[in-house]
Scaffold this motif. Structure first.
Motif, short mmCIF file in Angstrom:
data_model
loop_
_atom_site.label_atom_id
_atom_site.label_comp_id
_atom_site.label_asym_id
_atom_site.label_seq_id
_atom_site.Cartn_x
_atom_site.Cartn_y
_atom_site.Cartn_z
N ALA A 252 0.66 -1.27 -0.01
CA ALA A 252 -0.23 -0.09 -0.09
C ALA A 252 0.84 1.36 -0.08
N ASN A 253 0.06 2.44 0.13
CA ASN A 253 0.89 3.48 0.23
C ASN A 253 1.08 4.01 1.64
N TYR A 254 2.05 3.51 2.27
CA TYR A 254 2.41 3.39 3.49
C TYR A 254 3.39 4.63 3.95
N SER A 255 3.29 4.91 5.30
CA SER A 255 4.29 5.92 5.58
C SER A 255 5.22 5.33 6.77
N LEU A 256 6.60 5.82 6.89
CA LEU A 256 7.53 5.38 7.97
C LEU A 256 7.44 6.28 9.04
N HIS A 257 7.78 5.65 10.18
CA HIS A 257 7.60 6.51 11.36
C HIS A 257 8.91 5.93 12.24
N CYS A 258 9.98 6.71 12.50
CA CYS A 258 11.19 6.14 13.30
C CYS A 258 10.92 6.35 14.63
N ASN A 259 10.92 5.20 15.40
CA ASN A 259 10.94 5.33 16.86
C ASN A 259 9.71 5.93 17.21
N ASP A 260 8.74 5.91 16.47
CA ASP A 260 7.41 6.49 16.90
C ASP A 260 6.45 5.43 16.63
N THR A 261 5.39 5.09 17.69
CA THR A 261 4.33 4.21 17.35
C THR A 261 2.78 4.69 17.24
N LEU A 262 3.17 6.22 17.01
CA LEU A 262 2.09 6.95 16.33
C LEU A 262 0.79 6.92 17.76
N ASP A 263 -0.35 6.42 17.15
CA ASP A 263 -1.50 6.21 18.07
C ASP A 263 -1.79 4.71 18.28
N LEU A 264 -1.01 4.05 18.24
CA LEU A 264 -0.89 2.39 18.30
C LEU A 264 -1.19 2.42 19.85
N ALA A 265 -0.88 3.11 20.72
CA ALA A 265 -1.16 3.03 22.19
C ALA A 265 -2.53 2.96 22.53
N THR A 266 -3.37 3.59 21.68
CA THR A 266 -4.85 3.58 21.87
C THR A 266 -5.45 2.19 21.86
N PHE A 267 -4.64 1.33 21.14
CA PHE A 267 -5.10 -0.19 21.05
C PHE A 267 -4.10 -1.15 21.70
N SER A 268 -3.17 -0.63 22.26
CA SER A 268 -2.22 -1.73 22.96
C SER A 268 -1.41 -0.73 23.93
#
Length: 323
Positions: A252-268
């Motif tokens: 897919a048209n993904y994005s890369l984020h270095c040492n960053d979990t974004l908002d994944l903490a909402t789900f884990s």
């Protein structure tokens, strides 16, 4: 009546019956019988809170190893690349420094689960099936630790600026989209292998470089643990379960984020396992679509460790929206 021919015939039949008989030929199998795939026992508690209860070693290449955090295989000796950092030690535990290589020797110090700045002195040896290295003891002098719990230390800034890491991610993408086992095996850490988690708190399957090279051909079934939200047990091969989710993101048209979990903490609560605290990573994020209100997003965190100064694949952890 001439009885001579009859007597000779009876004598011949008697001799034939008494002669040793040749053994019947035994069929030689063209290939060893195929054993039924082993199935891992699911863990009922978060992997970050306790060591996996599964202790199971597969017998064919391409089958992952399930074990507590000890060396799944003894890697080849690697050169020193000081400093090192502690990994794979759970919060609340410590890494023991011993007076000599092996758990039978006295403890002369400890290292915290997130300790860094550990320097090796040079000597190393195998003891009890594990590789041990001598380090400078923070308490003074020297001591020995199990090398499985050390990794070459690389700062976040250096990691995020390293073009070799993005090359590694591009190669990982190519391996997944083309089912290229040889390429995937070449990317995996020869020291720790690759930890693969279909679910953040599910089964941890560890693939050595050799196992990773054969994984696309493997029919080995893994019990990956309960799916988030539904709690339904997930079972299947690498091709049936993790691979479609990997190809969906990397295709897919993904994005890369270095040492960053974004908002994944909402789900884990802890998107990146605390025992990986000294492992750098990229989040590979595929955004959701308008059709599903953005809820069909998917992401993988790709952990990377350095082996003799070269970035290698350490872990893959999958995330998706949880109802």
């Amino acid at each position: 009546m001439n009885r001579t021919p009859m007597i000779l015939l009876l004598l011949a039949l008697t001799l034939s019956a008494c002669a040793p008989q040749a053994a019947a030929p035994t069929a030689t199998p063209t290939a060893p019988p195929t054993s039924q795939p082993l199935t891992a026992i699911p863990t009922s508690t978060p992997a970050s809170a306790t060591a996996p209860v599964v202790v199971e070693s597969a017998t064919q290449p391409g089958n992952p190893t399930f074990a507590p955090p000890t060396a799944a295989f003894v890697p080849q000796v690697t050169a020193m690349n000081n400093p090192y950092a502690v990994i794979l030690v759970l919060p609340g535990d410590v890494l023991n420094i011993r007076s000599a290589a092996g758990v039978g020797h006295g403890i002369v110090g400890t290292l915290q689960p997130t300790a860094s700045g550990v320097n090796r002195t040079g000597p190393e040896t195998n003891a009890g099936g594990d590789r041990w290295v001598e380090i400078q003891n923070p308490a003074g002098g020297t001591g020995w630790v199990n090398a499985h719990f050390l990794t070459e230390q690389v700062s976040s800034a250096s990691f995020c600026a390293d073009p070799r890491v993005t090359n590694l991610l591009n190669s990982l993408k190519s391996a997944m989209l083309n089912a290229d086992g040889e390429l995937l095996g070449s990317l995996v850490s020869p020291v720790h292998g690759m930890d693969l988690r279909l679910w953040r708190y599910g089964t941890v399957a560890n693939y050595s470089p050799k196992e990773a090279a054969w994984v696309f051909q493997s029919d080995y079934e893994v019990s990956w643990g309960p799916a988030p939200g539904s709690g339904e047990e997930t079972r299947g091969t690498f091709n049936a379960q993790p691979l479609p989710k990997l190809t969906e993101v990397f295709g897919a048209n993904y994005s890369l984020h270095c040492n960053d979990t974004l908002d994944l903490a909402t789900f884990s609560l802890e998107p990146f396992p605390p025992e990986y605290a000294n492992i750098n990573f990229y989040t590979v994020y595929k955004p959701g679509s308008e059709t599903y209100g953005g809820l069909d997003w998917r992401a993988w965190t790709v952990g990377v460790e350095y082996v003799q100064g070269q970035p290698k694949l350490f872990s893959l952890i999958h995330y998706q929206w949880e109802p």
